[in-house]
Design a protein around this motif. Sequence first.
Motif, PDB file in Angstrom:
ATOM      1  N   HIS A   1      55.529  42.031  43.074  1.00 43.43           N
ATOM      2  CA  HIS A   1      56.127  41.417  42.032  1.00 43.43           C
ATOM      3  C   HIS A   1      55.181  40.671  41.182  1.00 43.43           C
ATOM      4  O   HIS A   1      54.040  40.181  41.771  1.00 43.43           O
TER       5      HIS A   1
ATOM      6  N   ALA B   1      65.621  41.118  43.744  1.00 40.35           N
ATOM      7  CA  ALA B   1      66.223  42.223  43.520  1.00 40.35           C
ATOM      8  C   ALA B   1      67.586  41.886  42.579  1.00 40.35           C
ATOM      9  O   ALA B   1      67.926  40.631  42.875  1.00 40.35           O
TER      10      ALA B   1
ATOM     11  N   TYR C   1      66.856  44.185  33.725  1.00 38.42           N
ATOM     12  CA  TYR C   1      67.722  45.347  34.161  1.00 38.42           C
ATOM     13  C   TYR C   1      68.666  45.672  33.163  1.00 38.42           C
ATOM     14  O   TYR C   1      68.822  46.719  32.642  1.00 38.42           O
TER      15      TYR C   1
ATOM     16  N   ASP D   1      57.316  46.687  46.805  1.00 40.29           N
ATOM     17  CA  ASP D   1      57.518  45.416  46.820  1.00 40.29           C
ATOM     18  C   ASP D   1      56.675  44.332  46.243  1.00 40.29           C
ATOM     19  O   ASP D   1      56.616  43.135  46.565  1.00 40.29           O
TER      20      ASP D   1
ATOM     21  N   THR E   1      61.094  41.098  47.543  1.00 40.53           N
ATOM     22  CA  THR E   1      62.155  42.282  47.924  1.00 40.53           C
ATOM     23  C   THR E   1      61.705  43.695  47.388  1.00 40.53           C
ATOM     24  O   THR E   1      61.139  43.686  46.220  1.00 40.53           O
TER      25      THR E   1
ATOM     26  N   GLY F   1      61.715  46.063  37.670  1.00 42.75           N
ATOM     27  CA  GLY F   1      61.521  45.680  39.083  1.00 42.75           C
ATOM     28  C   GLY F   1      60.270  45.006  39.488  1.00 42.75           C
ATOM     29  O   GLY F   1      60.250  44.135  40.177  1.00 42.75           O
TER      30      GLY F   1
ATOM     31  N   GLU G   1      58.903  53.406  45.508  1.00 41.86           N
ATOM     32  CA  GLU G   1      59.242  52.203  46.007  1.00 41.86           C
ATOM     33  C   GLU G   1      57.869  51.074  46.231  1.00 41.86           C
ATOM     34  O   GLU G   1      57.041  51.685  46.395  1.00 41.86           O
TER      35      GLU G   1
ATOM     36  N   TYR H   1      61.762  47.384  46.060  1.00 43.84           N
ATOM     37  CA  TYR H   1      62.783  47.877  44.719  1.00 43.84           C
ATOM     38  C   TYR H   1      62.033  49.578  44.450  1.00 43.84           C
ATOM     39  O   TYR H   1      60.854  49.682  45.153  1.00 43.84           O
ATOM     40  N   LYS H   2      62.701  50.317  43.777  1.00 42.33           N
ATOM     41  CA  LYS H   2      62.276  51.535  43.275  1.00 42.33           C
ATOM     42  C   LYS H   2      62.018  51.566  41.909  1.00 42.33           C
ATOM     43  O   LYS H   2      63.128  51.393  41.254  1.00 42.33           O
TER      44      LYS H   2
ATOM     45  N   THR I   1      66.171  38.528  36.337  1.00 37.82           N
ATOM     46  CA  THR I   1      65.895  39.780  37.028  1.00 37.82           C
ATOM     47  C   THR I   1      67.173  40.565  36.470  1.00 37.82           C
ATOM     48  O   THR I   1      67.064  41.662  35.900  1.00 37.82           O
TER      49      THR I   1
END
Length: 375
Positions: A138, A61, A165, A136, A125, A55, A134, A127-128, A161
């Motif tokens: 990057h 995201a 993941y 944001d 964006t 993340g 949480e 993310y958790k 991204t």
Amino acid sequence: MTEPAIIQPQRGGGPRRPELATQWQLMWWKFKRHHLALIGMSVLAVYVFLATFAGFVGPEAPFKRNNRYISGAPMGIHFFDAEGNFHIRPFVYARTTKRDPVTFRKIPIIDVSKRWPIRFFVRGTSYKFWGLIESDMHLFGVEDGFTHLFGTDTLGRDLFTRTLYATRVSLSVGFVGVSIAFILGAVIGGIAGYFGGMIDNFIMRLIEFIRSIPTLPLWLALSAALPREWTSLQVYLAITMILALTGWTHLARTVRSKLLALREEDFALAARLSGCSDSRVIFRHLLPAFMSYMIVDATVAFPEILLAESSLSFLGLGLREPVESWGVLLYAAQNVRSIAHMPWLLIPGLVVVLAVLAFNFVGDGMRDAADPYSK
């Protein structure tokens, strides 16, 4: 009177005395001499880091759509502009869209007259982190536009991204699957090799039956039997168990053969005469005697499970959306038309190849290090 042995200092540390070193120290010293294994371990360390902080490293995201850059090609990072001027801060060229005169579809084009500088530690964006914290923040991104290092898919989602993941999911499937197969192989093989007789015959016939079944049709049959209404988590757990329950046989045979050779040794006999139970003799005395070989087998089994998961997901019988895995990403590149128009969809395949090579290099290095006294 004999003179004391001269201890030669080694580069990068103090003196080494092989006769005083433990088995694990000898293995590590020999493993460090295997350069490809060190490279493979470095690559895997990068994979684990990127998967852990997906993340944070990913600029977008995984399911965020960019309607301005659908089916867009990878955006290269530049230090020199079109005029040949050097810029300290890297940048990507801006993208605009125009309509194709034949298909009337909007296609992205490069606008070299405008640059989007890449900045580090930018807000984006939310993310958790592993679904807990949480944030944001990057690692990199642009303020005015967007950046897609691996391009986008047919829905405009950032492929870089999604690959990060997917690395997290695929590596976790491999780790959990290998762990379960390792435990099953050690326990079942240990029982067969220690007790022998009818128990050994039954277990060996079971292993031969499982290994006689063609692997791919077995995976396809078991995966097709999964209910379609299951959630992504249930499918994830089921695929992991399927790969584990079919991957323990090789380790079990290795453990059995080793125990057959070690169960009559003096230390095993002494343990039985001292009143140790059978389980204690197996798990505290016999299995640790060749633990290094078991670890080598587990390392070699890792790429097999990775390829199995990728193959099942590629065929549409493994993990499914919204779960990201390497096979799920490659599922979008099944037909020739997709590859012809968007060849960057095959980038996750290159990631799989690199991971498998890294695991094989590490496995080769550990196989050599498992016998530290060999030349």
